[in-house]
Scaffold this motif. Sequence first.
Motif, PDB file in Angstrom:
ATOM      1  N   GLU A 146       1.161  -1.308   0.175  1.00 10.45           N
ATOM      2  CA  GLU A 146      -0.191  -0.196  -0.096  1.00 10.45           C
ATOM      3  C   GLU A 146       0.790   1.430   0.441  1.00 10.45           C
ATOM      4  O   GLU A 146       0.441   1.834  -0.617  1.00 10.45           O
ATOM      5  CB  GLU A 146      -0.582  -0.094   1.434  1.00 10.45           C
ATOM      6  N   MET A 147       2.097   1.053   0.804  1.00  8.51           N
ATOM      7  CA  MET A 147       2.657   2.487   0.960  1.00  8.51           C
ATOM      8  C   MET A 147       3.127   2.871  -0.879  1.00  8.51           C
ATOM      9  O   MET A 147       3.836   3.391  -0.655  1.00  8.51           O
ATOM     10  CB  MET A 147       4.082   2.501   1.826  1.00  8.51           C
ATOM     11  N   LYS A 148       3.597   2.068  -1.215  1.00  2.57           N
ATOM     12  CA  LYS A 148       4.307   1.842  -2.411  1.00  2.57           C
ATOM     13  C   LYS A 148       3.211   2.596  -3.812  1.00  2.57           C
ATOM     14  O   LYS A 148       3.843   2.685  -3.973  1.00  2.57           O
ATOM     15  CB  LYS A 148       5.193   0.296  -3.386  1.00  2.57           C
ATOM     16  N   GLU A 149       2.209   1.958  -3.238  1.00  3.37           N
ATOM     17  CA  GLU A 149       1.374   2.223  -4.258  1.00  3.37           C
ATOM     18  C   GLU A 149       1.103   3.934  -4.112  1.00  3.37           C
ATOM     19  O   GLU A 149       0.675   4.841  -5.091  1.00  3.37           O
ATOM     20  CB  GLU A 149      -0.172   1.643  -4.345  1.00  3.37           C
ATOM     21  N   ILE A 150       0.897   3.953  -2.665  1.00  2.00           N
ATOM     22  CA  ILE A 150       0.581   5.979  -2.635  1.00  2.00           C
ATOM     23  C   ILE A 150       2.317   6.814  -2.899  1.00  2.00           C
ATOM     24  O   ILE A 150       2.086   8.174  -3.137  1.00  2.00           O
ATOM     25  CB  ILE A 150       0.291   5.426  -0.511  1.00  2.00           C
ATOM     26  N   GLU A 151       3.068   6.013  -3.166  1.00  4.85           N
ATOM     27  CA  GLU A 151       4.502   7.355  -3.170  1.00  4.85           C
ATOM     28  C   GLU A 151       4.501   6.856  -4.850  1.00  4.85           C
ATOM     29  O   GLU A 151       4.425   7.650  -5.409  1.00  4.85           O
ATOM     30  CB  GLU A 151       5.303   6.017  -2.658  1.00  4.85           C
ATOM     31  N   LYS A 152       4.187   5.860  -5.889  1.00  4.82           N
ATOM     32  CA  LYS A 152       3.920   5.795  -6.891  1.00  4.82           C
ATOM     33  C   LYS A 152       2.348   6.965  -7.174  1.00  4.82           C
ATOM     34  O   LYS A 152       3.071   7.971  -7.814  1.00  4.82           O
ATOM     35  CB  LYS A 152       3.680   4.267  -7.050  1.00  4.82           C
ATOM     36  N   ILE A 153       1.174   7.207  -6.858  1.00  6.65           N
ATOM     37  CA  ILE A 153       0.851   8.433  -6.754  1.00  6.65           C
ATOM     38  C   ILE A 153       1.473   9.791  -6.552  1.00  6.65           C
ATOM     39  O   ILE A 153       0.235  10.560  -7.900  1.00  6.65           O
ATOM     40  CB  ILE A 153      -0.569   7.953  -5.941  1.00  6.65           C
ATOM     41  N   GLN A 154       1.619   9.421  -5.039  1.00 10.64           N
ATOM     42  CA  GLN A 154       2.406  11.027  -4.937  1.00 10.64           C
ATOM     43  C   GLN A 154       3.157  11.244  -6.105  1.00 10.64           C
ATOM     44  O   GLN A 154       3.330  12.939  -6.615  1.00 10.64           O
ATOM     45  CB  GLN A 154       2.953  11.209  -3.747  1.00 10.64           C
ATOM     46  N   GLY A 155       4.290  10.192  -6.812  1.00  7.22           N
ATOM     47  CA  GLY A 155       5.211  10.417  -8.002  1.00  7.22           C
ATOM     48  C   GLY A 155       4.730  11.113  -8.846  1.00  7.22           C
ATOM     49  O   GLY A 155       4.897  12.288  -9.888  1.00  7.22           O
ATOM     50  N   LYS A 156       3.320  10.420  -9.564  1.00 11.42           N
ATOM     51  CA  LYS A 156       2.420  10.620 -10.768  1.00 11.42           C
ATOM     52  C   LYS A 156       1.606  11.891 -10.415  1.00 11.42           C
ATOM     53  O   LYS A 156       2.358  12.913 -11.456  1.00 11.42           O
ATOM     54  CB  LYS A 156       1.613   9.578 -11.249  1.00 11.42           C
ATOM     55  N   ARG A 157       1.380  12.098  -9.044  1.00 15.79           N
ATOM     56  CA  ARG A 157       1.055  13.466  -9.271  1.00 15.79           C
ATOM     57  C   ARG A 157       1.732  14.789  -9.685  1.00 15.79           C
ATOM     58  O   ARG A 157       1.652  16.419  -9.934  1.00 15.79           O
ATOM     59  CB  ARG A 157       0.048  13.511  -7.723  1.00 15.79           C
ATOM     60  N   LEU A 158       3.200  14.663  -9.407  1.00 11.88           N
ATOM     61  CA  LEU A 158       4.284  15.359  -8.715  1.00 11.88           C
ATOM     62  C   LEU A 158       4.426  16.041  -9.932  1.00 11.88           C
ATOM     63  O   LEU A 158       4.629  16.676 -10.564  1.00 11.88           O
ATOM     64  CB  LEU A 158       5.568  15.232  -7.628  1.00 11.88           C
ATOM     65  N   LYS A 159       4.618  14.764 -10.555  1.00 13.10           N
ATOM     66  CA  LYS A 159       5.245  15.037 -12.052  1.00 13.10           C
ATOM     67  C   LYS A 159       4.719  15.720 -12.988  1.00 13.10           C
ATOM     68  O   LYS A 159       4.614  16.577 -14.463  1.00 13.10           O
ATOM     69  CB  LYS A 159       6.288  13.694 -12.340  1.00 13.10           C
ATOM     70  N   SER A 160       3.273  15.216 -12.731  1.00 15.38           N
ATOM     71  CA  SER A 160       2.294  15.864 -13.825  1.00 15.38           C
ATOM     72  C   SER A 160       2.223  17.716 -13.762  1.00 15.38           C
ATOM     73  O   SER A 160       2.115  18.086 -14.425  1.00 15.38           O
ATOM     74  CB  SER A 160       0.750  15.450 -13.158  1.00 15.38           C
ATOM     75  N   ILE A 161       2.072  17.767 -11.752  1.00 18.75           N
ATOM     76  CA  ILE A 161       1.877  18.725 -12.057  1.00 18.75           C
ATOM     77  C   ILE A 161       3.263  20.069 -12.295  1.00 18.75           C
ATOM     78  O   ILE A 161       3.179  21.327 -12.661  1.00 18.75           O
ATOM     79  CB  ILE A 161       2.085  19.283 -10.088  1.00 18.75           C
ATOM     80  N   PHE A 162       4.850  18.657 -12.447  1.00 17.37           N
ATOM     81  CA  PHE A 162       6.116  19.695 -12.405  1.00 17.37           C
ATOM     82  C   PHE A 162       5.710  19.835 -13.957  1.00 17.37           C
ATOM     83  O   PHE A 162       6.618  19.782 -14.391  1.00 17.37           O
ATOM     84  CB  PHE A 162       6.851  19.294 -11.657  1.00 17.37           C
ATOM     85  N   LYS A 163       4.837  19.257 -15.103  1.00 18.57           N
ATOM     86  CA  LYS A 163       5.452  18.645 -16.550  1.00 18.57           C
ATOM     87  C   LYS A 163       6.891  18.464 -16.461  1.00 18.57           C
ATOM     88  O   LYS A 163       7.310  18.292 -17.400  1.00 18.57           O
ATOM     89  CB  LYS A 163       4.722  19.634 -16.992  1.00 18.57           C
ATOM     90  N   LEU A 164       6.660  17.466 -15.482  1.00 22.05           N
ATOM     91  CA  LEU A 164       8.382  16.163 -15.615  1.00 22.05           C
ATOM     92  C   LEU A 164       7.859  15.014 -16.635  1.00 22.05           C
ATOM     93  O   LEU A 164       6.598  14.449 -17.001  1.00 22.05           O
ATOM     94  CB  LEU A 164       8.860  16.077 -14.743  1.00 22.05           C
ATOM     95  N   PRO A 165       8.868  14.664 -16.997  1.00 25.52           N
ATOM     96  CA  PRO A 165       8.367  13.898 -18.174  1.00 25.52           C
ATOM     97  C   PRO A 165       8.254  11.888 -17.049  1.00 25.52           C
ATOM     98  O   PRO A 165       8.766  11.889 -15.730  1.00 25.52           O
ATOM     99  CB  PRO A 165       9.715  12.835 -18.597  1.00 25.52           C
TER     100      PRO A 165
END
Length: 86
Positions: free
Chosen positions: A20-39
């Motif tokens: 579950e923690m890996k999934e939460i961190e995966k979601i966090q990473g996706k959201r941050l990359k989306s917000i900052f428009k990163l690859p």
Amino acid sequence: MFYDNTDSWMEAWSNIRKEEMKEIEKIQGKRLKSIFKLPVSTSYIGVIMETGIWPAEQRIQYATMMLYHNIQNNDTTRKALQLVKE
């Protein structure tokens, strides 16, 4: 932003499994990359370190400790404090 919404509920998560923690961190990473428009290929740790944002696991641990601290340092008639002392 994903991060701002978590403060209200994350203290309640005391027994999070590793998956579950890996999934939460995966979601966090996706959201941050989306917000900052990163690859998509940008590493999660790189994003966390460059932005200064805490990883989800540490953020949840901190919120849990603060909840415990507030329980211990508030009104002595709180039911939660009585449960913690037992």
